[in-house]
Design a protein around this motif. Structure first.
Motif, PDB file in Angstrom:
ATOM      1  N   ASP A  40      -1.278  -2.316  -1.840  1.00  0.00           N
ATOM      2  CA  ASP A  40      -2.682  -2.235  -1.440  1.00  0.00           C
ATOM      3  C   ASP A  40      -2.955  -0.919  -0.728  1.00  0.00           C
ATOM      4  O   ASP A  40      -4.014  -0.326  -0.885  1.00  0.00           O
ATOM      5  N   HIS A  41      -1.977  -0.405   0.005  1.00  0.00           N
ATOM      6  CA  HIS A  41      -2.139   0.892   0.679  1.00  0.00           C
ATOM      7  C   HIS A  41      -2.283   2.020  -0.337  1.00  0.00           C
ATOM      8  O   HIS A  41      -3.068   2.950  -0.127  1.00  0.00           O
ATOM      9  N   ASP A  42      -1.514   1.949  -1.442  1.00  0.00           N
ATOM     10  CA  ASP A  42      -1.635   2.961  -2.500  1.00  0.00           C
ATOM     11  C   ASP A  42      -3.071   3.001  -3.034  1.00  0.00           C
ATOM     12  O   ASP A  42      -3.639   4.076  -3.231  1.00  0.00           O
ATOM     13  N   VAL A  43      -3.637   1.824  -3.279  1.00  0.00           N
ATOM     14  CA  VAL A  43      -4.995   1.754  -3.828  1.00  0.00           C
ATOM     15  C   VAL A  43      -6.016   2.265  -2.807  1.00  0.00           C
ATOM     16  O   VAL A  43      -6.923   3.011  -3.155  1.00  0.00           O
ATOM     17  N   LEU A  44      -5.847   1.886  -1.549  1.00  0.00           N
ATOM     18  CA  LEU A  44      -6.764   2.381  -0.516  1.00  0.00           C
ATOM     19  C   LEU A  44      -6.746   3.902  -0.440  1.00  0.00           C
ATOM     20  O   LEU A  44      -7.785   4.539  -0.273  1.00  0.00           O
ATOM     21  N   LYS A  45      -5.569   4.492  -0.592  1.00  0.00           N
ATOM     22  CA  LYS A  45      -5.462   5.952  -0.558  1.00  0.00           C
ATOM     23  C   LYS A  45      -6.182   6.597  -1.742  1.00  0.00           C
ATOM     24  O   LYS A  45      -6.642   7.731  -1.644  1.00  0.00           O
ATOM     25  N   MET A  46      -6.280   5.882  -2.855  1.00  0.00           N
ATOM     26  CA  MET A  46      -7.016   6.397  -4.017  1.00  0.00           C
ATOM     27  C   MET A  46      -8.515   6.381  -3.762  1.00  0.00           C
ATOM     28  O   MET A  46      -9.237   7.228  -4.261  1.00  0.00           O
ATOM     29  N   VAL A  47      -8.970   5.411  -2.979  1.00  0.00           N
ATOM     30  CA  VAL A  47     -10.405   5.196  -2.779  1.00  0.00           C
ATOM     31  C   VAL A  47     -10.946   5.994  -1.596  1.00  0.00           C
ATOM     32  O   VAL A  47     -11.988   6.630  -1.697  1.00  0.00           O
ATOM     33  N   GLU A  48     -10.237   5.955  -0.484  1.00  0.00           N
ATOM     34  CA  GLU A  48     -10.711   6.592   0.751  1.00  0.00           C
ATOM     35  C   GLU A  48      -9.931   7.870   1.029  1.00  0.00           C
ATOM     36  O   GLU A  48      -8.734   7.949   0.742  1.00  0.00           O
ATOM     37  N   LYS A  49     -10.601   8.829   1.637  1.00  0.00           N
ATOM     38  CA  LYS A  49      -9.950  10.097   1.975  1.00  0.00           C
ATOM     39  C   LYS A  49      -8.897   9.912   3.060  1.00  0.00           C
ATOM     40  O   LYS A  49      -7.771  10.362   2.926  1.00  0.00           O
ATOM     41  N   ASN A  50      -9.246   9.266   4.134  1.00  0.00           N
ATOM     42  CA  ASN A  50      -8.320   9.006   5.246  1.00  0.00           C
ATOM     43  C   ASN A  50      -8.401   7.531   5.636  1.00  0.00           C
ATOM     44  O   ASN A  50      -8.993   7.186   6.654  1.00  0.00           O
ATOM     45  N   PRO A  51      -7.791   6.660   4.820  1.00  0.00           N
ATOM     46  CA  PRO A  51      -7.928   5.226   5.095  1.00  0.00           C
ATOM     47  C   PRO A  51      -7.190   4.820   6.367  1.00  0.00           C
ATOM     48  O   PRO A  51      -6.175   5.424   6.728  1.00  0.00           O
ATOM     49  N   GLU A  52      -7.726   3.819   7.027  1.00  0.00           N
ATOM     50  CA  GLU A  52      -7.055   3.242   8.186  1.00  0.00           C
ATOM     51  C   GLU A  52      -6.114   2.166   7.659  1.00  0.00           C
ATOM     52  O   GLU A  52      -6.535   1.073   7.285  1.00  0.00           O
ATOM     53  N   LEU A  53      -4.836   2.510   7.574  1.00  0.00           N
ATOM     54  CA  LEU A  53      -3.844   1.601   7.011  1.00  0.00           C
ATOM     55  C   LEU A  53      -3.257   0.739   8.125  1.00  0.00           C
ATOM     56  O   LEU A  53      -2.598   1.251   9.020  1.00  0.00           O
ATOM     57  N   THR A  54      -3.532  -0.546   8.059  1.00  0.00           N
ATOM     58  CA  THR A  54      -3.030  -1.467   9.072  1.00  0.00           C
ATOM     59  C   THR A  54      -2.142  -2.505   8.410  1.00  0.00           C
ATOM     60  O   THR A  54      -2.318  -2.852   7.245  1.00  0.00           O
ATOM     61  N   GLY A  55      -1.187  -2.984   9.150  1.00  0.00           N
ATOM     62  CA  GLY A  55      -0.289  -4.006   8.626  1.00  0.00           C
ATOM     63  C   GLY A  55       0.690  -3.436   7.622  1.00  0.00           C
ATOM     64  O   GLY A  55       0.696  -2.249   7.317  1.00  0.00           O
ATOM     65  N   GLU A  56       1.540  -4.308   7.123  1.00  0.00           N
ATOM     66  CA  GLU A  56       2.532  -3.921   6.130  1.00  0.00           C
ATOM     67  C   GLU A  56       1.869  -3.804   4.757  1.00  0.00           C
ATOM     68  O   GLU A  56       1.022  -4.617   4.403  1.00  0.00           O
ATOM     69  N   PRO A  57       2.267  -2.797   3.963  1.00  0.00           N
ATOM     70  CA  PRO A  57       1.732  -2.701   2.609  1.00  0.00           C
ATOM     71  C   PRO A  57       2.196  -3.895   1.782  1.00  0.00           C
ATOM     72  O   PRO A  57       3.329  -4.359   1.946  1.00  0.00           O
ATOM     73  N   ARG A  58       1.320  -4.403   0.929  1.00  0.00           N
ATOM     74  CA  ARG A  58       1.650  -5.548   0.063  1.00  0.00           C
ATOM     75  C   ARG A  58       1.612  -5.094  -1.382  1.00  0.00           C
ATOM     76  O   ARG A  58       0.660  -4.471  -1.814  1.00  0.00           O
ATOM     77  N   ARG A  59       2.666  -5.436  -2.128  1.00  0.00           N
ATOM     78  CA  ARG A  59       2.726  -5.087  -3.554  1.00  0.00           C
ATOM     79  C   ARG A  59       1.827  -6.012  -4.356  1.00  0.00           C
ATOM     80  O   ARG A  59       1.632  -7.172  -4.020  1.00  0.00           O
ATOM     81  N   VAL A  60       1.305  -5.491  -5.456  1.00  0.00           N
ATOM     82  CA  VAL A  60       0.421  -6.258  -6.324  1.00  0.00           C
ATOM     83  C   VAL A  60       1.101  -7.547  -6.764  1.00  0.00           C
ATOM     84  O   VAL A  60       0.491  -8.616  -6.755  1.00  0.00           O
ATOM     85  N   GLN A  61       2.381  -7.464  -7.135  1.00  0.00           N
ATOM     86  CA  GLN A  61       3.058  -8.668  -7.607  1.00  0.00           C
ATOM     87  C   GLN A  61       3.105  -9.754  -6.537  1.00  0.00           C
ATOM     88  O   GLN A  61       3.058 -10.930  -6.860  1.00  0.00           O
ATOM     89  N   ASP A  62       3.141  -9.381  -5.264  1.00  0.00           N
ATOM     90  CA  ASP A  62       3.109 -10.367  -4.187  1.00  0.00           C
ATOM     91  C   ASP A  62       1.696 -10.885  -3.938  1.00  0.00           C
ATOM     92  O   ASP A  62       1.517 -12.054  -3.606  1.00  0.00           O
ATOM     93  N   ILE A  63       0.711 -10.030  -4.094  1.00  0.00           N
ATOM     94  CA  ILE A  63      -0.678 -10.424  -3.898  1.00  0.00           C
ATOM     95  C   ILE A  63      -1.097 -11.423  -4.964  1.00  0.00           C
ATOM     96  O   ILE A  63      -1.816 -12.395  -4.676  1.00  0.00           O
ATOM     97  N   LEU A  64      -0.647 -11.232  -6.200  1.00  0.00           N
ATOM     98  CA  LEU A  64      -1.079 -12.069  -7.320  1.00  0.00           C
ATOM     99  C   LEU A  64      -0.323 -13.393  -7.429  1.00  0.00           C
ATOM    100  O   LEU A  64      -0.645 -14.209  -8.272  1.00  0.00           O
ATOM    101  N   LYS A  65       0.662 -13.615  -6.593  1.00  0.00           N
ATOM    102  CA  LYS A  65       1.425 -14.873  -6.645  1.00  0.00           C
ATOM    103  C   LYS A  65       0.560 -16.060  -6.345  1.00  0.00           C
ATOM    104  O   LYS A  65      -0.334 -16.079  -5.612  1.00  0.00           O
TER     105      LYS A  65
END
Length: 65
Positions: A40-65
């Motif tokens: 999710d952090h990778d995607v936020l970095k694509m969308v926002e110039k300086n995203p506020e990244l909080t918490g642990e990054p979650r992989r898509v495969q874990d999000i879609l479970k």
């Protein structure tokens, strides 16, 4: 705040009131990772110039479970 909605084919994004879709192939090309390994952090970095990244990054495969 940016809202991300993940599914098997990509991500629906709401950024500053604008809704758009990032397709799986575009995300893989931009991150140089297979879609299940993108975070999710990778995607936020694509969308926002300086995203506020909080918490642990979650992989898509874990999000879609």
């Amino acid at each position: 705040m940016t809202a991300l909605s993940f599914d098997d084919d990509g991500v629906d994004v709401v950024y500053e009131g604008t809704e758009f879709r990032l397709e799986k192939a575009l995300i893989e090309e931009a991150t140089q990772k297979s879609y299940p390994d993108v975070t999710d952090h990778d995607v936020l970095k694509m969308v926002e110039k300086n995203p506020e990244l909080t918490g642990e990054p979650r992989r898509v495969q874990d999000i879609l479970k």
